[in-house]
Design an enzyme around this catalytic site. Structure first.
Site, PDB file in Angstrom:
ATOM      1  N   THR A 185      19.696  46.768  10.702  1.00 24.68           N
ATOM      2  CA  THR A 185      20.367  47.320   9.522  1.00 24.68           C
ATOM      3  C   THR A 185      21.730  47.828   9.959  1.00 24.68           C
ATOM      4  O   THR A 185      21.879  48.344  11.063  1.00 24.68           O
ATOM      5  CB  THR A 185      19.597  48.522   8.939  1.00 24.68           C
ATOM      6  OG1 THR A 185      19.487  49.509   9.947  1.00 24.68           O
ATOM      7  CG2 THR A 185      18.236  48.122   8.462  1.00 24.68           C
ATOM      8  N   GLU A 329      15.159  45.868   5.047  1.00 25.52           N
ATOM      9  CA  GLU A 329      13.774  46.263   5.305  1.00 25.52           C
ATOM     10  C   GLU A 329      12.778  45.601   4.351  1.00 25.52           C
ATOM     11  O   GLU A 329      11.571  45.707   4.546  1.00 25.52           O
ATOM     12  CB  GLU A 329      13.628  47.792   5.166  1.00 25.52           C
ATOM     13  CG  GLU A 329      14.222  48.592   6.307  1.00 25.52           C
ATOM     14  CD  GLU A 329      15.686  48.950   6.077  1.00 25.52           C
ATOM     15  OE1 GLU A 329      16.370  48.213   5.337  1.00 25.52           O
ATOM     16  OE2 GLU A 329      16.142  49.951   6.657  1.00 25.52           O
ATOM     17  N   LYS A 437      25.932  66.053  -6.361  1.00 25.97           N
ATOM     18  CA  LYS A 437      25.096  67.141  -6.858  1.00 25.97           C
ATOM     19  C   LYS A 437      26.000  68.211  -7.470  1.00 25.97           C
ATOM     20  O   LYS A 437      26.627  68.980  -6.773  1.00 25.97           O
ATOM     21  CB  LYS A 437      24.233  67.694  -5.732  1.00 25.97           C
ATOM     22  CG  LYS A 437      23.274  66.607  -5.270  1.00 25.97           C
ATOM     23  CD  LYS A 437      22.285  67.040  -4.233  1.00 25.97           C
ATOM     24  CE  LYS A 437      21.327  65.885  -3.984  1.00 25.97           C
ATOM     25  NZ  LYS A 437      21.399  65.321  -2.650  1.00 25.97           N
ATOM     26  N   TRP A 442      22.364  65.728 -10.995  1.00 22.97           N
ATOM     27  CA  TRP A 442      22.870  64.598 -10.217  1.00 22.97           C
ATOM     28  C   TRP A 442      23.812  63.735 -11.052  1.00 22.97           C
ATOM     29  O   TRP A 442      23.535  63.439 -12.211  1.00 22.97           O
ATOM     30  CB  TRP A 442      21.700  63.718  -9.742  1.00 22.97           C
ATOM     31  CG  TRP A 442      20.871  64.339  -8.660  1.00 22.97           C
ATOM     32  CD1 TRP A 442      21.024  65.589  -8.124  1.00 22.97           C
ATOM     33  CD2 TRP A 442      19.756  63.745  -7.992  1.00 22.97           C
ATOM     34  NE1 TRP A 442      20.078  65.811  -7.162  1.00 22.97           N
ATOM     35  CE2 TRP A 442      19.276  64.703  -7.054  1.00 22.97           C
ATOM     36  CE3 TRP A 442      19.122  62.510  -8.081  1.00 22.97           C
ATOM     37  CZ2 TRP A 442      18.181  64.449  -6.224  1.00 22.97           C
ATOM     38  CZ3 TRP A 442      18.030  62.259  -7.263  1.00 22.97           C
ATOM     39  CH2 TRP A 442      17.578  63.211  -6.342  1.00 22.97           C
TER      40      TRP A 442
HETATM   41  P1  AMP Z   1      21.213  46.029   3.235  1.00 19.97           P
HETATM   42  O1  AMP Z   1      19.958  46.330   3.936  1.00 19.97           O
HETATM   43  O2  AMP Z   1      22.412  46.010   4.123  1.00 19.97           O
HETATM   44  O3  AMP Z   1      21.098  44.806   2.386  1.00 19.97           O
HETATM   45  O4  AMP Z   1      21.492  47.248   2.240  1.00 19.97           O
HETATM   46  C1  AMP Z   1      20.542  47.624   1.291  1.00 19.97           C
HETATM   47  C2  AMP Z   1      21.146  48.618   0.336  1.00 19.97           C
HETATM   48  O5  AMP Z   1      22.206  48.027  -0.418  1.00 19.97           O
HETATM   49  C3  AMP Z   1      20.181  49.111  -0.708  1.00 19.97           C
HETATM   50  O6  AMP Z   1      19.327  50.124  -0.230  1.00 19.97           O
HETATM   51  C4  AMP Z   1      21.130  49.592  -1.794  1.00 19.97           C
HETATM   52  O7  AMP Z   1      21.637  50.881  -1.503  1.00 19.97           O
HETATM   53  C5  AMP Z   1      22.265  48.602  -1.711  1.00 19.97           C
HETATM   54  N1  AMP Z   1      22.097  47.552  -2.722  1.00 19.97           N
HETATM   55  C6  AMP Z   1      21.607  46.314  -2.563  1.00 19.97           C
HETATM   56  N2  AMP Z   1      21.640  45.633  -3.716  1.00 19.97           N
HETATM   57  C7  AMP Z   1      22.160  46.466  -4.649  1.00 19.97           C
HETATM   58  C8  AMP Z   1      22.429  46.366  -6.053  1.00 19.97           C
HETATM   59  N3  AMP Z   1      22.210  45.251  -6.727  1.00 19.97           N
HETATM   60  N4  AMP Z   1      22.940  47.448  -6.663  1.00 19.97           N
HETATM   61  C9  AMP Z   1      23.193  48.596  -6.000  1.00 19.97           C
HETATM   62  N5  AMP Z   1      22.958  48.748  -4.679  1.00 19.97           N
HETATM   63  C10 AMP Z   1      22.449  47.703  -4.021  1.00 19.97           C
END
Ligand code: AMP
Length: 542
Positions: A185, A329, A437, A442
């Site tokens: 990640t 994940e 916050k 929120w």
């Molecule tokens: P990654 O593991 O790098 O793909 O990042 C995952 C994170 O990207 C998620 O936990 C979200 O915070 C953000 N994310 C992924 N898809 C979206 C979406 N369609 N809208 C808003 N946030 C997203």
């Protein structure tokens, strides 16, 4: 009593075997890193993946060993992907957009033994090779004619390397829970964490991706994944497309609007998938040159929230938009915004409202929202909570980190804050660490960003919470204007006024030349918080 069905382990290489047998002549087209368009098919991919397996096996790579790839989306990368997994080794896709030191850190943490890479990344790797002692050999995805002089250890052009195998080799079989692939990640804080997919989780995830309400492609379709193989397990497309026999078009190293447009047009691509930044570049290119894409039917967009203006631009072109949410994940699909009854008939703004949600999960993903104490919150479409998930393709631990990451019911906390409505449609309101916050309530930074980018002069917008003596935190809107466009603080505030609750309105707007991004294209809020740590609101004297 046990059932009397066959013991048929769910192994990733069965997917490419199926593709070769049933869809063998289906094409895989690549804009090669060397330049020309390259064409192959699923049968050739399978045959050459077997050579990769045979060659790795001969080099002593065993079950559970890690083999890294730092590479673009190309046919060779796909062959390597299956070849590595086909002997039970672990295909570790590394994101080349990370800082070189982070790449070295990840390779060391994973203890990768072989590293396969593209010509593009040879110079970067030469600089950090001495920090990656576990690598025994570098394989460069090219042929002898294009192979550069390099100091990389035991470096060999991929074509020569696999030519030393005759392909008379059988995939290995093993237990389906065996690790198949790995992806770190891109944590914005702390060290990156290794997510370790299994053969079983990848196969089940491919089946989840295969429905019309998911990635939406079939054997008759053509998919161009702009999303890289190294980003969150390629959103499952490297498994899903071959499992269905979908034609694949790989963009190689060129992801700008003009290059992606050209491939979409010349290969008559019907389906494509990528992050909002990519679609912004494409839509700008289309608008600036008055172009059309008559074959494109379906755009999957995820990784960050898809702005409403972008959804509308595709809808107006007659393209189905599939806004998706997920994370590394989760293999990564979590939810997709297909319009199920009774929403399929919606029109206009009401339709856009539903398309803009992050959607509902396919079978195989369960979700809940809770408060900070872990108490479940209602699915009323209004109450925000921490979004937690469980399923057979969701992580239960990180690689070489001895810590429990699940709650007592076996759910993983995504770090996102969301609402869920009575039909199961989820809306991300924020990352838990980005939510603002204000006076105990929120405010969603994402909602404010989405609204601000709807202003015609705004190229990109980011919202962070800044300390406020009375309210604890208040939203600061950071705006990058489109080139040549002008707008004042007052213009943008006026545009936003009335579209959100009064108390959500940003207390101030600052204009910047550029907004920083992470290696996966998300807004880098930690850097913005740093940049504006000395900032205080004009009204903060209160
Ligand atoms: P990654 O593991 O790098 O793909 O990042 C995952 C994170 O990207 C998620 O936990 C979200 O915070 C953000 N994310 C992924 N898809 C979206 C979406 N369609 N809208 C808003 N946030 C997203």
């Amino acid at each position: 009593m046990l059932g009397l069905m066959q013991d048929w382990p769910l192994l990733c290489h069965r997917i490419i075997e199926h593709a070769a047998q049933i869809h063998g002549t289906q094409e895989i087209v690549t804009r090669s890193v060397e330049g020309p368009i390259h064409r192959t098919n699923y049968k050739n991919i399978r045959d050459r993946a077997l050579k990769v397996s045979q060659r790795l096996d001969r080099d002593g790579i065993k079950l559970g060993d890690r083999v890294a790839t730092i590479a673009w989306n190309t046919w060779r990368h796909l062959e390597a992907w299956y070849g590595i997994m086909g002997i039970g080794a672990i295909c570790h896709t590394v994101n080349p957009r990370l800082f070189p030191e982070q790449i070295a850190w990840i390779v060391n943490h994973a203890q990768d033994r072989v590293l396969m890479t593209d010509l593009t990344f040879v110079p970067i790797l030469e600089k950090i090779a001495d920090k990656m002692p576990s690598i025994e050999r570098y394989v460069v995805f090219t042929d002898k004619a294009h192979m550069p002089q390099t100091t990389l250890k035991n470096a060999v052009p991929y074509e020569d390397w696999i030519a030393q195998a005759d392909g008379d080799f059988k995939w290995k079989t093993f237990e389906e829970n065996t690790a198949a692939a790995m992806c770190y990640t891109s944590g914005t804080t702390g060290d990156p964490k290794g997510v370790l997919y299994s053969h079983r989780s990848n196969v089940l995830h491919a089946l989840m991706a295969n429905t019309g309400d998911s990635l939406g492609a079939n054997a008759g379709d053509t998919m161009l994944p702009v999303v890289p193989l190294f980003h969150a397990n390629s959103w499952g497309i490297a498994f899903s497309a071959p499992s269905m026999g979908t034609k694949l078009v790989f963009p190689g190293a060129k992801l700008d609007g003009a290059s992606v447009f050209e491939l979409l047009e010349t290969e008559k691509v019907t389906h494509t998938a990528g992050v909002p930044t990519v679609w912004l570049m494409l839509l700008n290119h289309i608008a600036a040159n008055h172009l059309k894409l008559p074959h494109l039917r379906f755009v999957v967009c995820g990784g960050s929230a898809m702005p409403r203006s972008m959804i509308k631009a595709f809808v107006d072109m007659g393209v189905t938009v599939r806004h998706a949410w997920g994370m590394t994940e989760m293999s990564p699909i979590g939810t997709l915004a297909a319009l199920k009854p009774p929403f399929a008939e919606l029109e206009g703004d009401a339709r856009l409202d539903m398309l803009q949600t992050q959607g509902y999960p396919p079978f195989g993903v369960q979700m809940k929202i809770t408060d900070d104490a872990g108490k479940e919150l209602p699915w009323d479409g209004k109450t925000f909570g921490r979004l937690k998930v469980s399923g057979p393709a969701v992580s239960k631990a990180y690689f070489r980190i001895d810590a429990n990451i699940l709650d007592e019911d076996g759910y993983f906390d995504t770090g996102d804050v969301a609402t869920i409505d009575g039909h199961g449609y989820m809306r991300i309101t924020d990352r838990s660490k980005d939510v603002i916050k204000s006076g105990g309530e929120w405010i969603s930074s994402i909602d404010l960003e989405n609204l601000a980018v709807g202003h015609p002069a705004v190229a990109e917008a980011a919202v962070i919470g800044v300390h406020h003596p009375k309210w604890d935190e208040r939203p600061l809107l950071i705006v990058q204007l489109k080139q040549g466009a002008t707008a004042t603080r007052e213009d943008i505030l006026k545009y936003m006024d009335g579209k959100i609750a009064k108390w959500w309105m940003p207390d101030d707007i600052v204009f910047v030349d550029g907004i920083p991004h992470t290696a996966t294209g998300k807004i880098l809020k930690t850097a913005l918080r740093d940049q504006f740590k000395a900032y205080s609101f004009p009204n903060a004297a209160a």
